[in-house]
Write an enzyme that holds these catalytic residues in place. Structure first.
Site, PDB file in Angstrom:
ATOM      1  N   ASP A 190       8.217  23.813  14.191  1.00  0.00           N
ATOM      2  CA  ASP A 190       8.455  25.206  13.873  1.00  0.00           C
ATOM      3  C   ASP A 190       9.730  25.653  14.590  1.00  0.00           C
ATOM      4  O   ASP A 190      10.190  25.005  15.539  1.00  0.00           O
ATOM      5  CB  ASP A 190       7.265  26.062  14.327  1.00  0.00           C
ATOM      6  CG  ASP A 190       6.783  27.015  13.256  1.00  0.00           C
ATOM      7  OD1 ASP A 190       7.641  27.577  12.550  1.00  0.00           O
ATOM      8  OD2 ASP A 190       5.565  27.201  13.119  1.00  0.00           O
ATOM      9  N   HIS A 248       6.902  24.861   9.695  1.00  0.00           N
ATOM     10  CA  HIS A 248       6.344  26.178   9.417  1.00  0.00           C
ATOM     11  C   HIS A 248       5.553  26.217   8.115  1.00  0.00           C
ATOM     12  O   HIS A 248       4.696  27.092   7.931  1.00  0.00           O
ATOM     13  CB  HIS A 248       7.480  27.214   9.365  1.00  0.00           C
ATOM     14  CG  HIS A 248       6.998  28.628   9.290  1.00  0.00           C
ATOM     15  ND1 HIS A 248       6.366  29.240  10.348  1.00  0.00           N
ATOM     16  CD2 HIS A 248       7.025  29.542   8.280  1.00  0.00           C
ATOM     17  CE1 HIS A 248       6.047  30.473  10.003  1.00  0.00           C
ATOM     18  NE2 HIS A 248       6.425  30.679   8.762  1.00  0.00           N
ATOM     19  N   SER A 298       1.770  32.792   9.275  1.00  0.00           N
ATOM     20  CA  SER A 298       3.066  33.464   9.359  1.00  0.00           C
ATOM     21  C   SER A 298       2.871  34.989   9.365  1.00  0.00           C
ATOM     22  O   SER A 298       2.234  35.521  10.280  1.00  0.00           O
ATOM     23  CB  SER A 298       3.969  32.994   8.209  1.00  0.00           C
ATOM     24  OG  SER A 298       5.311  33.374   8.410  1.00  0.00           O
TER      25      SER A 298
END
Length: 282
Positions: free
Chosen positions: A227, A259, A144
């Site tokens: 995601d 995610h 991320s």
């Protein structure tokens, strides 16, 4: 960008509330890190600079050869939560294969701003190279916001530093490579990024520098099947930019992941992404 956008309404009805998703994510990372600390030798809070947050946690195999592969992990958390304290989980399968894992701490917002965080992770890599001379291969992994920071490391003009890292491989997991779309979102509230700051810290706009600095690096861009559309788009766009530039890059679309669990599962030696990474590092 909000957590609710990770899932369709029908999916979300079967998921926890957003804050519970975060709590579960942190708990999973902590649990994996605790397991790592039970199977590896550790060097905790190793300084790489003078700042309060500029420290590393190092996970060392119990029996290691003189020359070892080393993976530097940069945590996510939208640049404003998580820390190196929850970031040792991937050492569980790797130290058993003789790989050293280094978890990087950096000054998250609001204490730190984007320019500072990028500078810190770059200096952390320099410090690792200087402190650990017997590295057979240096690898980066980020999730991320951490994938963004890892991509910024790959895009560094190392002439400004005392070393020229030879990064063999990078694993960029569910990353953000163009910061402009987040300027008007809640994510930017503690970061307070201007357009100028976002532009100079967007890896998507630094591909020529990455090619100049990291042309030999084998880059894996991974994204979860579930995601959010923006994360999937950014991963695909960045992959295409690197591929067009002639770089060594592959795109991994990981099935049955979102995610959060796309990175949580790196604690499992049988997880697809763990195996991809192990093939690269061993």
């Amino acid at each position: 960008w909000e957590l609710e956008k990770q899932y369709s309404p029908s999916q979300w009805s079967h998921r926890m509330a957003a804050d519970d998703v975060i709590k579960a994510h942190v708990a999973a990372l902590k649990s994996g890190t605790e397991k790592a600390r039970s199977v590896a030798q550790m060097l905790l809070d190793v300084p790489y600079g003078d700042g309060e947050g500029e420290k590393l946690d190092v996970y060392v195999p119990n029996s290691s050869s003189p020359d070892v592969p080393l993976v530097i992990y940069i945590h996510g958390g939208y640049w404003q939560f998580l820390s190196k304290e929850e970031s040792g989980f991937m050492a569980v399968p790797l130290v058993q294969k003789g790989v050293v894992v280094v978890a990087v701490g950096y000054s998250i917002a609001p204490k730190g701003n984007m320019d500072l965080m990028v500078a810190q992770v770059r200096r952390s890599v320099v410090s690792v190279i200087q402190q650990y001379s017997h590295i057979s291969g240096l690898y980066l992994c980020g999730h991320s916001a951490g994938a963004h920071l890892a991509a910024m490391v790959l895009s560094t003009d190392w002439s400004e530093y005392s070393v020229m890292p030879q990064i063999k491989g990078a694993f960029l997991v569910s990353g953000i490579y163009d910061l402009l779309p987040i300027l008007s979102t809640y994510v930017n509230e503690p970061l307070k990024m201007t357009e100028e700051v976002a532009l100079r810290n967007s890896p998507s706009r630094l591909v020529p520098q990455l090619k100049a600095s990291s042309s030999a690096c084998e880059i894996v861009i991974a994204v979860g099947q579930n995601d959010s559309p923006e994360f999937r788009k950014q991963s695909d766009d960045y992959f295409k930019s690197l591929e067009t530039a002639g770089l060594k890059v592959t795109l991994e679309d990981i099935p049955n992941t979102d995610h959060f669990n796309i990175i949580e599962q790196l604690v499992d030696e049988n997880y697809h992404l763990t195996q991809v990474r192990s093939v690269e590092t061993i």
